[in-house]
Design a protein around this motif. Structure first.
Motif, PDB file in Angstrom:
ATOM      1  N   PHE A  25       0.820  -1.211   0.000  1.00  0.00           N
ATOM      2  CA  PHE A  25       0.000   0.000   0.000  1.00  0.00           C
ATOM      3  C   PHE A  25       0.853   1.260   0.000  1.00  0.00           C
ATOM      4  O   PHE A  25       0.556   2.222  -0.688  1.00  0.00           O
ATOM      5  N   ALA A  26       1.928   1.278   0.754  1.00  0.00           N
ATOM      6  CA  ALA A  26       2.770   2.474   0.878  1.00  0.00           C
ATOM      7  C   ALA A  26       3.839   2.548  -0.192  1.00  0.00           C
ATOM      8  O   ALA A  26       4.639   3.471  -0.206  1.00  0.00           O
ATOM      9  N   GLY A  27       3.895   1.608  -1.078  1.00  0.00           N
ATOM     10  CA  GLY A  27       4.923   1.608  -2.122  1.00  0.00           C
ATOM     11  C   GLY A  27       6.137   0.818  -1.672  1.00  0.00           C
ATOM     12  O   GLY A  27       6.117   0.102  -0.671  1.00  0.00           O
ATOM     13  N   GLU A  28       7.201   0.966  -2.426  1.00  0.00           N
ATOM     14  CA  GLU A  28       8.407   0.218  -2.112  1.00  0.00           C
ATOM     15  C   GLU A  28       9.123   0.827  -0.911  1.00  0.00           C
ATOM     16  O   GLU A  28       9.061   2.034  -0.676  1.00  0.00           O
ATOM     17  N   ALA A  29       9.818  -0.013  -0.178  1.00  0.00           N
ATOM     18  CA  ALA A  29      10.567   0.448   0.988  1.00  0.00           C
ATOM     19  C   ALA A  29      11.769   1.268   0.530  1.00  0.00           C
ATOM     20  O   ALA A  29      12.313   1.059  -0.549  1.00  0.00           O
ATOM     21  N   PHE A  30      12.176   2.207   1.354  1.00  0.00           N
ATOM     22  CA  PHE A  30      13.366   2.993   1.052  1.00  0.00           C
ATOM     23  C   PHE A  30      14.200   3.087   2.319  1.00  0.00           C
ATOM     24  O   PHE A  30      13.692   2.985   3.428  1.00  0.00           O
ATOM     25  N   ASP A  31      15.491   3.248   2.138  1.00  0.00           N
ATOM     26  CA  ASP A  31      16.411   3.282   3.262  1.00  0.00           C
ATOM     27  C   ASP A  31      16.638   4.722   3.714  1.00  0.00           C
ATOM     28  O   ASP A  31      16.894   5.611   2.910  1.00  0.00           O
ATOM     29  N   LEU A  32      16.532   4.925   5.001  1.00  0.00           N
ATOM     30  CA  LEU A  32      16.865   6.208   5.584  1.00  0.00           C
ATOM     31  C   LEU A  32      18.307   6.166   6.076  1.00  0.00           C
ATOM     32  O   LEU A  32      18.815   5.096   6.397  1.00  0.00           O
ATOM     33  N   PRO A  33      18.972   7.295   6.150  1.00  0.00           N
ATOM     34  CA  PRO A  33      20.342   7.276   6.661  1.00  0.00           C
ATOM     35  C   PRO A  33      20.362   6.801   8.114  1.00  0.00           C
ATOM     36  O   PRO A  33      19.523   7.182   8.912  1.00  0.00           O
ATOM     37  N   GLN A  34      21.319   5.960   8.418  1.00  0.00           N
ATOM     38  CA  GLN A  34      21.416   5.409   9.760  1.00  0.00           C
ATOM     39  C   GLN A  34      22.003   6.407  10.748  1.00  0.00           C
ATOM     40  O   GLN A  34      21.673   6.405  11.910  1.00  0.00           O
ATOM     41  N   ASN A  35      22.877   7.248  10.270  1.00  0.00           N
ATOM     42  CA  ASN A  35      23.542   8.199  11.145  1.00  0.00           C
ATOM     43  C   ASN A  35      23.169   9.616  10.721  1.00  0.00           C
ATOM     44  O   ASN A  35      23.598  10.099   9.683  1.00  0.00           O
ATOM     45  N   LEU A  36      22.346  10.286  11.498  1.00  0.00           N
ATOM     46  CA  LEU A  36      21.892  11.616  11.130  1.00  0.00           C
ATOM     47  C   LEU A  36      23.006  12.655  11.201  1.00  0.00           C
ATOM     48  O   LEU A  36      22.955  13.670  10.535  1.00  0.00           O
ATOM     49  N   ALA A  37      24.027  12.393  12.004  1.00  0.00           N
ATOM     50  CA  ALA A  37      25.144  13.335  12.089  1.00  0.00           C
ATOM     51  C   ALA A  37      25.861  13.418  10.743  1.00  0.00           C
ATOM     52  O   ALA A  37      26.281  14.499  10.313  1.00  0.00           O
ATOM     53  N   GLU A  38      25.997  12.301  10.054  1.00  0.00           N
ATOM     54  CA  GLU A  38      26.637  12.314   8.739  1.00  0.00           C
ATOM     55  C   GLU A  38      25.806  13.112   7.755  1.00  0.00           C
ATOM     56  O   GLU A  38      26.324  13.847   6.934  1.00  0.00           O
ATOM     57  N   THR A  39      24.491  12.982   7.838  1.00  0.00           N
ATOM     58  CA  THR A  39      23.607  13.718   6.941  1.00  0.00           C
ATOM     59  C   THR A  39      23.745  15.211   7.173  1.00  0.00           C
ATOM     60  O   THR A  39      23.794  15.993   6.232  1.00  0.00           O
ATOM     61  N   ARG A  40      23.827  15.615   8.424  1.00  0.00           N
ATOM     62  CA  ARG A  40      23.967  17.034   8.735  1.00  0.00           C
ATOM     63  C   ARG A  40      25.291  17.569   8.208  1.00  0.00           C
ATOM     64  O   ARG A  40      25.362  18.665   7.671  1.00  0.00           O
ATOM     65  N   ILE A  41      26.339  16.812   8.349  1.00  0.00           N
ATOM     66  CA  ILE A  41      27.650  17.240   7.856  1.00  0.00           C
ATOM     67  C   ILE A  41      27.619  17.344   6.333  1.00  0.00           C
ATOM     68  O   ILE A  41      28.124  18.292   5.748  1.00  0.00           O
ATOM     69  N   ASP A  42      26.955  16.378   5.679  1.00  0.00           N
ATOM     70  CA  ASP A  42      26.863  16.420   4.221  1.00  0.00           C
ATOM     71  C   ASP A  42      26.091  17.642   3.753  1.00  0.00           C
ATOM     72  O   ASP A  42      26.402  18.232   2.733  1.00  0.00           O
ATOM     73  N   ALA A  43      25.068  18.039   4.498  1.00  0.00           N
ATOM     74  CA  ALA A  43      24.290  19.210   4.121  1.00  0.00           C
ATOM     75  C   ALA A  43      25.005  20.493   4.507  1.00  0.00           C
ATOM     76  O   ALA A  43      24.770  21.534   3.900  1.00  0.00           O
ATOM     77  N   GLY A  44      25.879  20.431   5.493  1.00  0.00           N
ATOM     78  CA  GLY A  44      26.558  21.630   5.962  1.00  0.00           C
ATOM     79  C   GLY A  44      27.545  22.190   4.965  1.00  0.00           C
ATOM     80  O   GLY A  44      27.710  23.410   4.853  1.00  0.00           O
ATOM     81  N   GLU A  45      28.217  21.340   4.229  1.00  0.00           N
ATOM     82  CA  GLU A  45      29.223  21.817   3.280  1.00  0.00           C
ATOM     83  C   GLU A  45      28.617  22.678   2.169  1.00  0.00           C
ATOM     84  O   GLU A  45      29.129  23.769   1.897  1.00  0.00           O
ATOM     85  N   PRO A  46      27.524  22.239   1.513  1.00  0.00           N
ATOM     86  CA  PRO A  46      26.939  23.116   0.484  1.00  0.00           C
ATOM     87  C   PRO A  46      26.385  24.427   1.059  1.00  0.00           C
ATOM     88  O   PRO A  46      26.478  25.475   0.418  1.00  0.00           O
ATOM     89  N   VAL A  47      25.839  24.371   2.265  1.00  0.00           N
ATOM     90  CA  VAL A  47      25.311  25.588   2.877  1.00  0.00           C
ATOM     91  C   VAL A  47      26.447  26.556   3.164  1.00  0.00           C
ATOM     92  O   VAL A  47      26.334  27.759   2.914  1.00  0.00           O
ATOM     93  N   ASN A  48      27.548  26.055   3.678  1.00  0.00           N
ATOM     94  CA  ASN A  48      28.692  26.930   3.950  1.00  0.00           C
ATOM     95  C   ASN A  48      29.221  27.549   2.661  1.00  0.00           C
ATOM     96  O   ASN A  48      29.565  28.736   2.637  1.00  0.00           O
ATOM     97  N   ALA A  49      29.278  26.760   1.603  1.00  0.00           N
ATOM     98  CA  ALA A  49      29.748  27.297   0.325  1.00  0.00           C
ATOM     99  C   ALA A  49      28.788  28.361  -0.193  1.00  0.00           C
ATOM    100  O   ALA A  49      29.219  29.399  -0.715  1.00  0.00           O
ATOM    101  N   TRP A  50      27.485  28.130  -0.047  1.00  0.00           N
ATOM    102  CA  TRP A  50      26.493  29.096  -0.503  1.00  0.00           C
ATOM    103  C   TRP A  50      26.588  30.383   0.319  1.00  0.00           C
ATOM    104  O   TRP A  50      26.466  31.477  -0.216  1.00  0.00           O
ATOM    105  N   CYS A  51      26.814  30.231   1.638  1.00  0.00           N
ATOM    106  CA  CYS A  51      26.918  31.411   2.504  1.00  0.00           C
ATOM    107  C   CYS A  51      28.169  32.226   2.207  1.00  0.00           C
ATOM    108  O   CYS A  51      28.172  33.441   2.394  1.00  0.00           O
ATOM    109  N   GLU A  52      29.214  31.576   1.749  1.00  0.00           N
ATOM    110  CA  GLU A  52      30.409  32.327   1.364  1.00  0.00           C
ATOM    111  C   GLU A  52      30.115  33.210   0.156  1.00  0.00           C
ATOM    112  O   GLU A  52      30.617  34.328   0.068  1.00  0.00           O
TER     113      GLU A  52
END
Length: 89
Positions: A22-49
């Protein structure tokens, strides 16, 4: 309490009739949210520069939002204390 029991009963009944996919196919969420935040932080820092003025304005807006939230919470707390004092008098 009776409402919760009825809600649990109807949720169980409905879940029996819902198809497995009913909900469609399963998808994987990142196991470590700290890694996700770090991955998102780099583009934001570059954009802010590149857009320093916009980032500074965003920081000021966030600071103002925090101030207004604190002020509202303080006023609500004072009103609740005053209401409780009036009720106990």
């Amino acid at each position: 309490m009776m409402f919760l029991l009825r809600a649990a009963l109807w949720l169980a009944v409905v879940s029996v009739f819902v198809p497995r996919d009913f909900a469609g196919e399963a998808f994987d969420l990142p196991q470590n949210l700290a890694e996700t935040r770090i991955d998102a932080g780099e583009p934001v820092n570059a954009w802010c520069e590149d857009n320093a003025a916009l980032c500074d304005a965003g920081r000021e807006a966030a600071r103002l939002g925090g101030f207004l939230t604190d002020m509202a919470a303080t006023r609500i707390e004072a009103a609740l204390v005053e209401h409780e004092a009036e009720r106990n008098s």
